[in-house]
Design an enzyme around this catalytic site. Structure first.
Site, PDB file in Angstrom:
ATOM      1  N   LYS A  79      -6.024   4.339   1.951  1.00 49.50           N
ATOM      2  CA  LYS A  79      -6.793   4.355   0.704  1.00 49.50           C
ATOM      3  C   LYS A  79      -8.135   5.042   0.968  1.00 49.50           C
ATOM      4  O   LYS A  79      -8.764   4.809   2.018  1.00 49.50           O
ATOM      5  CB  LYS A  79      -7.010   2.913   0.225  1.00 49.50           C
ATOM      6  CG  LYS A  79      -7.665   2.805  -1.137  1.00 49.50           C
ATOM      7  CD  LYS A  79      -7.649   1.350  -1.622  1.00 49.50           C
ATOM      8  CE  LYS A  79      -8.297   1.199  -2.981  1.00 49.50           C
ATOM      9  NZ  LYS A  79      -8.264  -0.194  -3.463  1.00 49.50           N
ATOM     10  N   SER A 154      -6.233  -0.992  -7.939  1.00 46.56           N
ATOM     11  CA  SER A 154      -6.821   0.297  -7.669  1.00 46.56           C
ATOM     12  C   SER A 154      -6.169   1.076  -6.533  1.00 46.56           C
ATOM     13  O   SER A 154      -6.407   2.278  -6.407  1.00 46.56           O
ATOM     14  CB  SER A 154      -8.310   0.121  -7.369  1.00 46.56           C
ATOM     15  OG  SER A 154      -8.502  -0.609  -6.163  1.00 46.56           O
ATOM     16  N   SER A 178      -5.971  -5.415  -6.283  1.00 50.29           N
ATOM     17  CA  SER A 178      -5.767  -3.972  -6.109  1.00 50.29           C
ATOM     18  C   SER A 178      -4.670  -3.541  -5.163  1.00 50.29           C
ATOM     19  O   SER A 178      -4.284  -2.372  -5.162  1.00 50.29           O
ATOM     20  CB  SER A 178      -7.072  -3.310  -5.684  1.00 50.29           C
ATOM     21  OG  SER A 178      -7.804  -3.022  -6.836  1.00 50.29           O
TER      22      SER A 178
END
Ligand code: GLN
Length: 457
Positions: A79, A154, A178
């Site tokens: 990420k 996310s 997330s």
């Protein structure tokens, strides 16, 4: 519609991968081809923001080693809010679009020590603020298992890259859901470890009292393998303790498990039905004790979560003033990030002292206590990961409806316990995830239970 119209090709790749006979270089080649074909062109998943320019070289080095680490042959997406030396930790924001990490996060250091290969930086909601992956400054991520729908946020790119067959595993971060929300929508496995299981050194904070880095994979064993590498105590993160995990134990069926089924009003009954079916099957096969439970404070979780996030996110973003890192955040960020900065600045004012943030901390204590009491009688709690299906990319969703995405995930960030989302089936051909929650630092039991459900298929 699924990403792969060519089922045979997909099958061939997954068979080859399953045999695990390929070396890192061969595997990397397959994944890079898939990315080339589907990430920016074709169905355009938009999972990656940057590919590792040294990946081929690094793969060669790994293959040449005589003694290889636990992650040798595993290709991993990261990420974009986790620092990896030389890569662009943009956080999905224009603020940091030119920022190049000058060091490895603790988790990246550990992955490299075990010969995992970083394939690239994954797309995400801007600064991890979002539910759907659509707040990224670099475009939304498409859901590989339900094209046209959001991947969830996310950690949108991390989960989509695993689901699309662009890598074996990924790292995400989870502040209120997330990792678990996109894992649920994309049909992959994602764990939010206990607060303190994994070092946050090198993670660009969203809300420091809630953030945790966790693993995402196609199956429970791979998620456990990556978690086993990244968990541990780290002097550079004072709250890190680490969790004990033995991968052989993960494969065993735990005995005398008592499961609490969360009684929670879900508008979409098709989702609850899928979960109920799984639980029924598990009850039959493993003879576990199942009981419905009510939680008094769970309805307050979202209202408790946001004041904490606003105050902590406001504080975390003060360093992005255009001097040391990138551009001034308020000049270039999107509306969701700006909403939180303005909200956080307001509730942090001296005249509000003792209100919002302080009250939220008090409510948080009640939620934590409630979980603690349940875990005195139950081994785990089960519920849907997300109480609704993902929306279509670009569909206008009122903010109060958006908040629902995290209604069942953010309570576990508030309590600090650990939780995993595993695929439970599909509704209208869209993946639906089931959430299993265990007490702090009980990740081993969490993986064992998840594995039992996975075996039901
Ligand atoms: N959707 C939640 C939020 O926007 C959670 C995000 C996250 O876990 N990073 O705050």
């Amino acid at each position: 519609m699924k990403l792969y119209s060519n089922t045979w090709l997909c099958l061939k790749i997954s068979l080859k991968l399953r045999k695990n006979k390929m070396n890192t270089q061969e595997k990397l080649k397959i994944y890079l081809k898939e990315i080339e074909k589907n990430d920016k062109k074709g169905n355009k998943i938009n999972a990656f923001l940057q590919l590792n320019p040294n990946a081929v070289q690094e793969a060669k080095k790994i293959d040449a080693k005589s003694k290889k680490g636990k992650l040798a042959g595993k290709i991993i997406a990261v990420k974009a809010n986790i620092n990896a030396l030389g890569m662009n930790a943009s956080c999905g924001s224009r603020t940091l679009e030119d920022y190049q990490s000058t060091y490895d996060s603790e988790v990246i250091k550990k992955i490299k020590e075990e010969d995992g290969l970083i394939i690239g930086m994954a797309n995400m909601d801007e600064f991890a603020c979002g539910w759907s992956g659509e707040t990224s400054a670099f475009g939304a991520t498409n859901n590989p298992n339900a094209i046209g729908y959001v991947a969830g946020g996310s950690s949108s790119g991390s989960c989509a890259s695993v689901a699309a067959g662009f890598c074996d595993m990924a790292l995400g971060s989870d502040t209120g859901g997330s990792i678990r929300v996109p894992a649920s929508h994309c049909g992959v496995v994602g764990i939010k470890p206990s607060y303190g299981s994994v070092s946050r050194y090198g993670l660009i904070d969203m809300s420091m009292s809630l953030d945790q880095i966790g693993s995402i994979a196609k199956n429970v064993s791979d998620a456990a393998l990556l978690f086993g590498v990244i968990t541990g105590k780290d002097e550079k993160d004072a709250i890190s303790i680490g969790s004990r995990i033995n991968l052989k134990e993960v494969e065993k069926v735990p005995e005398k498990i008592k499961v609490g089924i969360l009684d929670f009003e879900i508008n979409d009954s098709r989702i609850q039905k899928l979960i109920d079916k799984k639980i029924e099957e598990a009850e039959k096969k493993y003879k576990w004790k199942i009981e419905k439970i009510k939680m008094d404070y769970i309805d307050f979780a979202v209202a408790t979560y946001f004041p904490i996030v606003y105050a902590e996110f406001f504080s975390a973003t003060r360093k992005f003033d255009g001097r040391r890192y990138g551009k001034k955040i308020e000049d270039v960020c999107g509306s969701e990030v700006l909403r939180r900065i303005i909200g956080g600045s307001e509730i942090s004012k001296a005249e509000h002292a003792g209100r919002y943030y302080y009250l939220a901390l008090k409510a948080r204590r009640l939620i934590e206590e409630e979980f603690k009491n349940i875990f005195k009688k139950f081994d785990c709690i089960i519920c849907p990961t997300v109480p609704r299906l993902p929306h279509k990319i670009g569909e206008k969703i009122p903010i109060e409806v958006m908040f629902q995405y995290d209604a069942l995930t953010c309570p576990i960030n508030l309590s600090g316990d650990c939780a995993i989302s595993i695929p439970a089936g599909e509704v209208q051909k869209i993946p639906v995830g089931m959430q299993i929650i265990c007490e702090k630092f009980q990740e081993q039991k969490l993986f064992q239970i998840a594995k039992c459900f996975e075996k039901l298929e």
